[in-house]
Design an enzyme around this catalytic site. Structure first.
Site, PDB file in Angstrom:
ATOM      1  N   SER A 114       0.815  -1.222   0.000  1.00  0.00           N
ATOM      2  CA  SER A 114       0.000   0.000   0.000  1.00  0.00           C
ATOM      3  C   SER A 114       0.843   1.264   0.000  1.00  0.00           C
ATOM      4  O   SER A 114       1.914   1.328   0.615  1.00  0.00           O
ATOM      5  CB  SER A 114      -0.880  -0.016   1.255  1.00  0.00           C
ATOM      6  OG  SER A 114      -1.427   1.259   1.481  1.00  0.00           O
ATOM      7  N   GLU A 145       0.196   3.617   1.757  1.00  0.00           N
ATOM      8  CA  GLU A 145       0.291   4.027   3.169  1.00  0.00           C
ATOM      9  C   GLU A 145       1.679   3.760   3.739  1.00  0.00           C
ATOM     10  O   GLU A 145       2.061   4.332   4.758  1.00  0.00           O
ATOM     11  CB  GLU A 145      -0.760   3.298   4.005  1.00  0.00           C
ATOM     12  CG  GLU A 145      -2.140   3.901   3.925  1.00  0.00           C
ATOM     13  CD  GLU A 145      -2.229   5.277   4.584  1.00  0.00           C
ATOM     14  OE1 GLU A 145      -1.866   5.414   5.752  1.00  0.00           O
ATOM     15  OE2 GLU A 145      -2.669   6.227   3.902  1.00  0.00           O
ATOM     16  N   TYR A 202      -1.565   0.334  10.620  1.00  0.00           N
ATOM     17  CA  TYR A 202      -1.835  -0.309   9.326  1.00  0.00           C
ATOM     18  C   TYR A 202      -0.630  -0.167   8.396  1.00  0.00           C
ATOM     19  O   TYR A 202      -0.155  -1.149   7.813  1.00  0.00           O
ATOM     20  CB  TYR A 202      -3.082   0.324   8.680  1.00  0.00           C
ATOM     21  CG  TYR A 202      -3.294  -0.094   7.234  1.00  0.00           C
ATOM     22  CD1 TYR A 202      -3.883  -1.310   6.923  1.00  0.00           C
ATOM     23  CD2 TYR A 202      -2.884   0.730   6.177  1.00  0.00           C
ATOM     24  CE1 TYR A 202      -4.063  -1.700   5.588  1.00  0.00           C
ATOM     25  CE2 TYR A 202      -3.056   0.353   4.859  1.00  0.00           C
ATOM     26  CZ  TYR A 202      -3.650  -0.861   4.567  1.00  0.00           C
ATOM     27  OH  TYR A 202      -3.814  -1.242   3.264  1.00  0.00           O
TER      28      TYR A 202
HETATM   29  P1  NAP Z   1     -11.441  -4.634   1.841  1.00  0.00           P
HETATM   30  O1  NAP Z   1     -12.589  -4.303   0.955  1.00  0.00           O
HETATM   31  O2  NAP Z   1     -11.392  -4.094   3.221  1.00  0.00           O
HETATM   32  O3  NAP Z   1     -11.342  -6.229   1.905  1.00  0.00           O
HETATM   33  C1  NAP Z   1     -10.538  -6.889   2.837  1.00  0.00           C
HETATM   34  C2  NAP Z   1     -10.746  -8.384   2.721  1.00  0.00           C
HETATM   35  O4  NAP Z   1      -9.918  -9.048   3.682  1.00  0.00           O
HETATM   36  C3  NAP Z   1     -12.181  -8.851   3.003  1.00  0.00           C
HETATM   37  O5  NAP Z   1     -12.478  -9.917   2.127  1.00  0.00           O
HETATM   38  C4  NAP Z   1     -12.091  -9.352   4.434  1.00  0.00           C
HETATM   39  O6  NAP Z   1     -13.067 -10.320   4.751  1.00  0.00           O
HETATM   40  C5  NAP Z   1     -10.718  -9.984   4.401  1.00  0.00           C
HETATM   41  N1  NAP Z   1     -10.119 -10.190   5.722  1.00  0.00           N
HETATM   42  C6  NAP Z   1      -9.909  -9.262   6.695  1.00  0.00           C
HETATM   43  N2  NAP Z   1      -9.283  -9.821   7.751  1.00  0.00           N
HETATM   44  C7  NAP Z   1      -9.096 -11.132   7.440  1.00  0.00           C
HETATM   45  C8  NAP Z   1      -8.523 -12.231   8.119  1.00  0.00           C
HETATM   46  N3  NAP Z   1      -8.003 -12.104   9.340  1.00  0.00           N
HETATM   47  N4  NAP Z   1      -8.494 -13.428   7.495  1.00  0.00           N
HETATM   48  C9  NAP Z   1      -9.029 -13.579   6.249  1.00  0.00           C
HETATM   49  N5  NAP Z   1      -9.601 -12.580   5.575  1.00  0.00           N
HETATM   50  C10 NAP Z   1      -9.637 -11.372   6.158  1.00  0.00           C
HETATM   51  O7  NAP Z   1     -10.056  -4.217   1.144  1.00  0.00           O
HETATM   52  P2  NAP Z   1      -9.770  -3.826  -0.390  1.00  0.00           P
HETATM   53  O8  NAP Z   1     -10.017  -2.385  -0.573  1.00  0.00           O
HETATM   54  O9  NAP Z   1     -10.421  -4.819  -1.272  1.00  0.00           O
HETATM   55  O10 NAP Z   1      -8.177  -4.018  -0.428  1.00  0.00           O
HETATM   56  C11 NAP Z   1      -7.594  -5.276  -0.731  1.00  0.00           C
HETATM   57  C12 NAP Z   1      -6.181  -5.313  -0.169  1.00  0.00           C
HETATM   58  O11 NAP Z   1      -5.417  -4.253  -0.742  1.00  0.00           O
HETATM   59  C13 NAP Z   1      -6.077  -5.114   1.336  1.00  0.00           C
HETATM   60  O12 NAP Z   1      -4.984  -5.865   1.797  1.00  0.00           O
HETATM   61  C14 NAP Z   1      -5.768  -3.631   1.497  1.00  0.00           C
HETATM   62  O13 NAP Z   1      -5.092  -3.388   2.712  1.00  0.00           O
HETATM   63  C15 NAP Z   1      -4.893  -3.411   0.279  1.00  0.00           C
HETATM   64  N6  NAP Z   1      -4.900  -2.087  -0.304  1.00  0.00           N
HETATM   65  C16 NAP Z   1      -6.058  -1.471  -0.613  1.00  0.00           C
HETATM   66  C17 NAP Z   1      -6.043  -0.227  -1.223  1.00  0.00           C
HETATM   67  C18 NAP Z   1      -7.313   0.479  -1.618  1.00  0.00           C
HETATM   68  O14 NAP Z   1      -7.258   1.681  -1.901  1.00  0.00           O
HETATM   69  N7  NAP Z   1      -8.437  -0.231  -1.709  1.00  0.00           N
HETATM   70  C19 NAP Z   1      -4.810   0.377  -1.535  1.00  0.00           C
HETATM   71  C20 NAP Z   1      -3.637  -0.310  -1.232  1.00  0.00           C
HETATM   72  C21 NAP Z   1      -3.694  -1.538  -0.634  1.00  0.00           C
HETATM   73  P3  NAP Z   1     -14.540  -9.919   5.293  1.00  0.00           P
HETATM   74  O15 NAP Z   1     -15.356  -9.599   4.059  1.00  0.00           O
HETATM   75  O16 NAP Z   1     -14.976 -11.127   6.002  1.00  0.00           O
HETATM   76  O17 NAP Z   1     -14.366  -8.699   6.175  1.00  0.00           O
HETATM   77  O1  F7E Z   2      -9.159   8.185   4.006  1.00  0.00           O
HETATM   78  C1  F7E Z   2      -9.552  11.634   5.197  1.00  0.00           C
HETATM   79  C2  F7E Z   2      -8.635  10.724   5.970  1.00  0.00           C
HETATM   80  O2  F7E Z   2     -10.145   6.105   4.952  1.00  0.00           O
HETATM   81  C3  F7E Z   2      -8.657   9.033   3.010  1.00  0.00           C
HETATM   82  C4  F7E Z   2      -7.271   2.221   2.464  1.00  0.00           C
HETATM   83  O3  F7E Z   2      -7.810   1.537   1.362  1.00  0.00           O
HETATM   84  O4  F7E Z   2      -6.054   3.726   1.052  1.00  0.00           O
HETATM   85  C5  F7E Z   2      -7.016   3.671   2.090  1.00  0.00           C
HETATM   86  O5  F7E Z   2      -6.554   4.366   3.244  1.00  0.00           O
HETATM   87  C6  F7E Z   2      -8.400  10.416   3.597  1.00  0.00           C
HETATM   88  C7  F7E Z   2      -7.601  10.401   4.906  1.00  0.00           C
HETATM   89  O6  F7E Z   2      -8.436   5.962   3.074  1.00  0.00           O
HETATM   90  C8  F7E Z   2     -12.860  11.343   6.649  1.00  0.00           C
HETATM   91  O7  F7E Z   2      -8.107  11.389   7.125  1.00  0.00           O
HETATM   92  C9  F7E Z   2     -11.511  12.945   6.081  1.00  0.00           C
HETATM   93  O8  F7E Z   2      -6.626  11.400   4.865  1.00  0.00           O
HETATM   94  O9  F7E Z   2     -10.679   6.749   2.566  1.00  0.00           O
HETATM   95  P1  F7E Z   2      -9.702   6.698   3.664  1.00  0.00           P
HETATM   96  P2  F7E Z   2      -6.894   5.910   3.486  1.00  0.00           P
HETATM   97  O10 F7E Z   2      -6.678   6.191   4.915  1.00  0.00           O
HETATM   98  O11 F7E Z   2      -6.149   6.752   2.506  1.00  0.00           O
HETATM   99  C10 F7E Z   2      -4.783   3.144   1.360  1.00  0.00           C
HETATM  100  C11 F7E Z   2      -3.906   3.259   0.134  1.00  0.00           C
HETATM  101  C12 F7E Z   2      -4.886   1.773   1.909  1.00  0.00           C
HETATM  102  O12 F7E Z   2      -4.002   0.944   1.715  1.00  0.00           O
HETATM  103  C13 F7E Z   2      -5.977   1.521   2.888  1.00  0.00           C
HETATM  104  O13 F7E Z   2      -6.245   0.123   2.997  1.00  0.00           O
HETATM  105  O14 F7E Z   2      -9.661  11.005   3.924  1.00  0.00           O
HETATM  106  N1  F7E Z   2     -10.901  11.774   5.771  1.00  0.00           N
HETATM  107  N2  F7E Z   2     -12.717  12.700   6.622  1.00  0.00           N
HETATM  108  C14 F7E Z   2     -11.709  10.762   6.110  1.00  0.00           C
HETATM  109  N3  F7E Z   2     -11.568   9.425   5.983  1.00  0.00           N
HETATM  110  C15 F7E Z   2     -12.586   8.643   6.407  1.00  0.00           C
HETATM  111  N4  F7E Z   2     -12.486   7.289   6.281  1.00  0.00           N
HETATM  112  N5  F7E Z   2     -13.736   9.172   6.950  1.00  0.00           N
HETATM  113  C16 F7E Z   2     -13.914  10.522   7.100  1.00  0.00           C
HETATM  114  O15 F7E Z   2     -14.939  10.978   7.585  1.00  0.00           O
END
Ligand code: NAP
Ligand code: F7E
Length: 350
Positions: free
Chosen positions: A135, A137, A158
């Site tokens: 990520s 992050e 995270y």
């Molecule tokens: P998501 O919608 O939160 O999905 C997470 C998945 O992980 C769900 O299927 C969840 O199952 C499963 N899970 C959580 N804890 C688990 C455990 N202990 N054992 C087995 N399964 C578990 O995330 P996403 O947005 O699809 O992202 C996919 C991956 O990419 C994640 O690793 C995330 O951290 C990473 N990532 C995401 C982004 C983004 O912007 N979306 C960016 C960079 C990296 P349940 O449905 O049962 O909760």
């Molecule tokens: O926040 C700000 C918050 O929770 C984005 C995950 O998929 O991307 C995701 O992480 C921004 C942050 O995503 C609210 O403070 C303001 O600056 O949508 P987010 P994230 O933290 O960037 C990375 C790449 C991952 O890997 C992660 O799994 O938005 N913000 N107000 C807020 N965020 C939330 N959630 N809610 C608010 O009310």
């Protein structure tokens, strides 16, 4: 003539946003797809229900198995029975704000979960390709633009757990010669995005406000800059990484920078609303340490994989608003299939 069997993939996190799009992509390419799902007291498969067919029916290519990244022996037995050619490790506690509330659990699933899976592959002696969902992050406080050479400076439990998973993935590649790659993905969104991430929280609120079901939206830091792309395009990049000749790590991003405030404006404007009339501040949405700006340079992915994103943030906001308006409308008409956007529920509190 020898019959070649379909490629077989195992996806952890198949019930999540990315897992569901990746399962669709791999099925469309003829793969046999196996997904790890957690046992829950309620159904957690809404994002993949449209792909599921009864395993008794001939020709079924999607199979779901109970398991959890906290259970290493289960990962080993599952890998041994499925024998996948490709493993996509997408499972994680993926919410940054929640990782401050549940730091130990986040370390266990998002960090240690990866080494359990890698070690299970090694113990079973499986010859497979491994994708790690790394990520942006991990870059945290290091200023943009960020690429594969940018130093990590995670700003949350995270982010720190993802740095651990990144390094063990590289270590298993270098130490054991595994085809193991890190996809360092920047924020990517869709109508299937979890309801408590900022984009979906905004687009759902727009739909509800438009329908007269909500009058205020409480938000945290509006100044944060993110590089938001479209999830279906990002799972294509994951797949391409595992088809390349050499295992290496890639940044996947659009290279654009928008603030949360911009996303509010794009979304409300699309529904003919003025966001400033509805948005209120609530400090509960702030994080102890914020990541101010993430903007990726995906030049390497373009050069080596031919991967180029086409959907940029303003269009993304519009398509998510449209989907949420449609879903809200469909929720009032039960005969409409809402599976692609998930069930309707009250506004999120995180
Ligand atoms: P998501 O919608 O939160 O999905 C997470 C998945 O992980 C769900 O299927 C969840 O199952 C499963 N899970 C959580 N804890 C688990 C455990 N202990 N054992 C087995 N399964 C578990 O995330 P996403 O947005 O699809 O992202 C996919 C991956 O990419 C994640 O690793 C995330 O951290 C990473 N990532 C995401 C982004 C983004 O912007 N979306 C960016 C960079 C990296 P349940 O449905 O049962 O909760
Ligand atoms: O926040 C700000 C918050 O929770 C984005 C995950 O998929 O991307 C995701 O992480 C921004 C942050 O995503 C609210 O403070 C303001 O600056 O949508 P987010 P994230 O933290 O960037 C990375 C790449 C991952 O890997 C992660 O799994 O938005 N913000 N107000 C807020 N965020 C939330 N959630 N809610 C608010 O009310």
């Amino acid at each position: 003539m020898t019959e070649t069997r379909a490629k077989r993939a195992l996806i952890t996190g198949i019930t999540g946003q990315d897992g569901s799009y990746l399962a669709e992509l791999l099925l469309s390419k003829g793969y046999e797809v196996h997904g790890l799902i957690r046992r829950a007291s309620t159904f957690n498969t809404a994002r993949i229900d449209h792909l599921y067919t009864d395993p008794h029916v001939a020709g079924t290519r999607l199979f779901l198995h109970y398991g959890d990244l906290s259970d290493g022996s289960r990962l080993a037995t599952l890998l041994d029975s499925v024998k996948p050619d490709e493993v996509y490790n997408l499972a994680a506690q993926s919410h940054v704000r929640v990782s401050f509330d549940e730091p130990e659990y986040t370390g266990n699933s998002t960090g240690l979960g990866s080494i359990r899976l890698l070690e299970a592959i090694r113990m079973v002696g499986l010859d497979c390709r491994y994708y790690q969902a790394s990520s942006s992050e991990m870059f945290g406080a290091t200023p943009p633009p960020q690429n594969e050479e940018t130093p990590f400076y995670p700003r949350s439990p995270y982010g720190a757990a993802k740095v651990y998973s990144y390094w063990v993935t590289r270590n298993y590649r270098e130490g054991y010669g595994m085809f193991a790659v890190n996809g360092i993905l920047f924020n990517h969104e869709s109508p299937r995005r979890g309801e408590t991430f900022v984009t979906r929280k905004i687009t759902r609120a727009v739909a509800r406000i438009k329908a007269g079901q909500q009058s205020e939206l409480f938000m945290g830091n509006l100044d944060a800059v993110r590089d938001w792309g479209y999830a279906p395009e990002y799972v294509e990049a994951m797949w391409r990484m595992l088809q390349h000749d050499e295992p290496t790590d890639y940044v996947v991003a659009t290279g654009t920078d928008y603030t949360v405030r911009d996303f509010l404006q794009f979304s409300f404007e699309h529904a003919g609303l003025d966001w400033e009339k509805y948005v209120r501040f609530d400090e509960r949405y702030l994080r102890p340490t914020e990541v101010d700006a993430l903007v990726g340079d995906a030049g390497k992915a373009e050069r080596l994989l031919g991967w180029v994103p086409t959907v940029k943030t303003p269009e993304l906001a519009r398509l998510m608003v449209d989907a949420d308006i449609e879903a809200l409308d469909a929720a009032g008409r039960p005969w409409i299939d809402t599976v692609t956007v998930g069930p309707w529920a009250p506004a999120p509190q995180i």
